[in-house]
Design an enzyme around this catalytic site. Sequence first.
Site, PDB file in Angstrom:
ATOM      1  N   ASP A 100       0.862  -1.180   0.000  1.00  0.00           N
ATOM      2  CA  ASP A 100       0.000   0.000   0.000  1.00  0.00           C
ATOM      3  C   ASP A 100       0.906   1.240   0.000  1.00  0.00           C
ATOM      4  O   ASP A 100       2.127   1.126   0.021  1.00  0.00           O
ATOM      5  CB  ASP A 100      -0.929  -0.013   1.215  1.00  0.00           C
ATOM      6  CG  ASP A 100      -0.147   0.023   2.519  1.00  0.00           C
ATOM      7  OD1 ASP A 100       1.101  -0.087   2.475  1.00  0.00           O
ATOM      8  OD2 ASP A 100      -0.771   0.163   3.570  1.00  0.00           O
ATOM      9  N   ASP A 275      -7.902  -7.647  -0.110  1.00  0.00           N
ATOM     10  CA  ASP A 275      -6.976  -7.903   0.990  1.00  0.00           C
ATOM     11  C   ASP A 275      -7.678  -7.510   2.272  1.00  0.00           C
ATOM     12  O   ASP A 275      -8.579  -6.650   2.262  1.00  0.00           O
ATOM     13  CB  ASP A 275      -5.718  -7.031   0.862  1.00  0.00           C
ATOM     14  CG  ASP A 275      -5.975  -5.611   1.336  1.00  0.00           C
ATOM     15  OD1 ASP A 275      -6.594  -4.844   0.569  1.00  0.00           O
ATOM     16  OD2 ASP A 275      -5.608  -5.265   2.473  1.00  0.00           O
ATOM     17  N   CYS A 313     -11.878 -29.672   5.410  1.00  0.00           N
ATOM     18  CA  CYS A 313     -10.937 -28.613   5.021  1.00  0.00           C
ATOM     19  C   CYS A 313      -9.617 -29.249   4.591  1.00  0.00           C
ATOM     20  O   CYS A 313      -9.151 -30.203   5.196  1.00  0.00           O
ATOM     21  CB  CYS A 313     -10.726 -27.650   6.188  1.00  0.00           C
ATOM     22  SG  CYS A 313      -9.429 -26.428   5.874  1.00  0.00           S
ATOM     23  N   CYS A 315      -6.649 -27.800   4.593  1.00  0.00           N
ATOM     24  CA  CYS A 315      -5.445 -27.150   5.125  1.00  0.00           C
ATOM     25  C   CYS A 315      -4.607 -28.154   5.899  1.00  0.00           C
ATOM     26  O   CYS A 315      -5.092 -29.207   6.303  1.00  0.00           O
ATOM     27  CB  CYS A 315      -5.799 -25.946   5.989  1.00  0.00           C
ATOM     28  SG  CYS A 315      -6.130 -26.290   7.717  1.00  0.00           S
ATOM     29  N   CYS A 318      -6.194 -29.209   9.375  1.00  0.00           N
ATOM     30  CA  CYS A 318      -7.425 -29.993   9.407  1.00  0.00           C
ATOM     31  C   CYS A 318      -7.287 -31.350   8.726  1.00  0.00           C
ATOM     32  O   CYS A 318      -7.977 -32.297   9.083  1.00  0.00           O
ATOM     33  CB  CYS A 318      -8.557 -29.232   8.728  1.00  0.00           C
ATOM     34  SG  CYS A 318      -9.004 -27.722   9.595  1.00  0.00           S
ATOM     35  N   HIS A 350      -5.024 -22.173   8.913  1.00  0.00           N
ATOM     36  CA  HIS A 350      -6.377 -22.592   8.512  1.00  0.00           C
ATOM     37  C   HIS A 350      -7.131 -21.437   7.860  1.00  0.00           C
ATOM     38  O   HIS A 350      -7.725 -21.599   6.790  1.00  0.00           O
ATOM     39  CB  HIS A 350      -7.164 -23.126   9.714  1.00  0.00           C
ATOM     40  CG  HIS A 350      -8.621 -23.289   9.419  1.00  0.00           C
ATOM     41  ND1 HIS A 350      -9.132 -24.394   8.763  1.00  0.00           N
ATOM     42  CD2 HIS A 350      -9.675 -22.444   9.611  1.00  0.00           C
ATOM     43  CE1 HIS A 350     -10.442 -24.228   8.587  1.00  0.00           C
ATOM     44  NE2 HIS A 350     -10.796 -23.059   9.094  1.00  0.00           N
TER      45      HIS A 350
HETATM   46 ZN   LIG Z   1      -8.423 -26.119   8.021  1.00  0.00          ZN
END
Ligand SMILES: [Zn+2]
Lengths: 406, 479
Positions: A100, A275, A313, A315, A318, A350
């Site tokens: 920015d 963002d 999920c 990720c 998870c 996550h």
């Molecule tokens: Zn996750």
Amino acid sequence: MASKAMPSALKFDLIAKCSVTKARASTLHLPHGPVSLPIFMPVATQASLKGLTPEQLEETSCRLCLNNTYHLGLKPGQATLDAIGGAHKLQSWPHNILTDSGGFQMVSLLRLAKVTEEGVRFLSPHDGTPMLLTPEHSISLQNSIGSDIIMQLDDVIATTSPDLARMEEAMKRSVRWLDRCIEAHKYPERQNLFCIIQGGLNLDLRRECCKEMVARDTPGIAIGGLSGGEEKYAYCRVVDTCTDLLPEKKPRYVMGVGYPEDLVVSVALGADMFDCVWPTRTARFGNAITSTGTLNLRNSAYADDFGPVEEGCGCICCRPVAEGGLGITRAYVYHVAAKETAGAHLLTMHNVYYQLNLMRQIRTAVVEDRYPDFVKEFFAQLYPSKDKFPGWAVTAMKGVGVDLLE
Amino acid sequence: MANIDSEKLSQLPCEMLSFNILKAPAEIGPRLGKFALPNRRVISTPHYVGISSRGVVPHLSPDMLKKRTNIDAVYFGLEDFTERLPIRTPPLYNVPTSEAYASKLKSFTVLPDDRISILGPRRIPAVETPKSNTKNGVSIHTSVGFAELNVRDYVTAMQILSPDIIIGLADVPQGDKPSSKRADKMDDRTCVWTRDMIVAEAEREVPADTPRPQIFAPILPTPIELQMFYMDHLVEDDMLKHISGLAIYNASNTPDLPYQLLHLPRLAMTEPSSPRKLLYDISLGTDLFTIPFTTAASDAGIALSFSFPATSPSPSSSTPLPLGIDMWSPTHATSLTPLSENCTCHTCTSHHRAYVQHLLSAKEMLGWVLLQIHNHAVLDRFFSGVRASIANGTFDEDRLAFEKLYEDELPAKTGLGPRVRGYQYRSERAGESKRNPSAFRMLDDGGEKLEEAQVEEGAVPSPGVDERELEEKGFAKPV
Ligand SMILES: [Zn+2]
Ligand SMILES: [Zn+2]
């Protein structure tokens, strides 16, 4: 008007357009590799994302993250950045960075900041000496940072400001500052300068600003001034109005927006890039973003919950051990989160993954031309019943041809 | 007193843990070993085990531990999990596991399968408690206050959580050198508790091939002649064959250990404050270490920089080298060199001093993460050097050269530690800032000090202290 033609260090490939809404899928080729749009960009404020190593950030599939010019300008400072060779080298990040201008932070973090035609005046948070951030200095800092996308310095005032004259002044000043930024930009062939559309919630000012700024032909265009507390109905009207006036072949970035429902609706209104600090900031307080809403895993209700943070999920936290993940449970996050920072790191991974995966799903739905259905499914998961759908989202979606309540 | 049911004990399956002493001196001295449990990484000794706090090695999310460290074994303190004892069962007791007798401790903390889990009653280092141990158990510090962990609860924890190794319950008092009467009690209680654990495990019926927690019998910090009652029982075959190792609270006791115990691996609970003290313990034949100074150095922003054997002996130089580099120092601001030349850790191969210095000065959590990765790698190399040195038969001279080359203690901390988040966090780490904790301190004095610390740190809620933390502040009263 800018005196020199604006080179571009990016290539924008429009891949698909939704046949109902204004949603688009595209690929943005940047100096440090291509990224798929629509995109959510996590905010690594001080060249680090809440305790994650750049390698861990990469594993969430992130290929474009933010650094804040204001913070990097203070620490490590421009001289150090020059000596090191920029922010990519500082944080060993092989992918893209967006910065920015520093103006927003200054106005929002420093109560004593004052805007004049020259730039933003403020008192140094270190020693209280008066300082001035000009468009030229902001660009010079961003040139030192070496980010792939840099932002113009704009005159930011709260969109909720009732002072129309001040709003118009800010919009016009932002256009003048854009010209100064273009003039000051040393490396247009390797850093992409984006303009920022201002004008508050006044649609006429926004239209005028679009016209002026589009004429400056920057490689990308941001819609600014929308990250603070304005009404969501008005927010959607501004985005909708601006995207109608923006060229199709350029990326459109709505700054400071990142709640999942905001992303889904804003994409339908024709925006490509987003963002927000919220997903990573909220992780620090034990909040996990899921498709059925945000869960506070510091609540003792989760002390004995041995399910993953979110079922299904992908990720690293998870995913079950059998699938190469860690198999982290909510109970474990509950146990660790308030006491050890590593608990926050897990939720950060996550949450970032959730946001990036949401954008991936959005993109696929646009490519397969089923975005209206995707939006309906998304809201059906997030809210227990249709009467709980937020009115602003229903209205905004109706405006682009999708009736969420049908 | 120790009325041991030999018949029950003999039903135990043969030991699962194997410890092969590869090289040991005839009398006292450093030794080399191989420490092996089925389906776990084999540990060459001497070596260290990682220390966890609240179920994680501080600063390292489990994926980092797995991918970016070589930590083979992790120590867990039960008090970190006994938030609501005795009112409620700690959540991790209920964690589902894939197999009936699999380790719930491991499953809950997602420690990779091939790493060794070690459970002890208290954190390392432990906060001093205002109450003394009793004949029923030891005083512990949980996140909701002080409590007593009795031997029955501890046995339950051992059997439900199934750690690979459990450290026996030891009556180690705080405060001054214990009176002879107190030493008698220590001797007595520790003997009874160790026996209780062995008997309870013997009475537990499990399928034949179920891995059982390996019991490490504590060796008290008092001189061996003050724990003879316990020692006499320990070396009797019916007790001896059911212990797999020793947890040593004072390495100076090693030379006086009964010969029947010499084959057992020795895990040091001695909290060495410097590499020099580590080398001393190694020289007495200690095999495994918990080393609080690793995390303490990371917290202090110090990148450990020593190696063994000392690689750059500079006989001409009279000033000793520091054991670590203060990464807060602005001198690193533009340095693109790794924390240590030739270090192969993730931090040194992917990042540079300038970044770590920036992260510390910006108070970004990643700074401590990167230091923690590096500092553990330094310990990996240190111990690998120690083993090579013992194998070569040059340990004594290498140790002398090391002590000559390096300073005695780690450098003082100049910057701020990681962000303090509420009372509990600080008090948990409180012991770690002490370089040379006196072994025995007055009990009441300890309690007062802790209360002072609570007042000091709990007075003003810092931004980021949430409701739960505030809630805990209210609850955190000595019981
Ligand atoms: Zn996750
Ligand atoms: Zn290293």
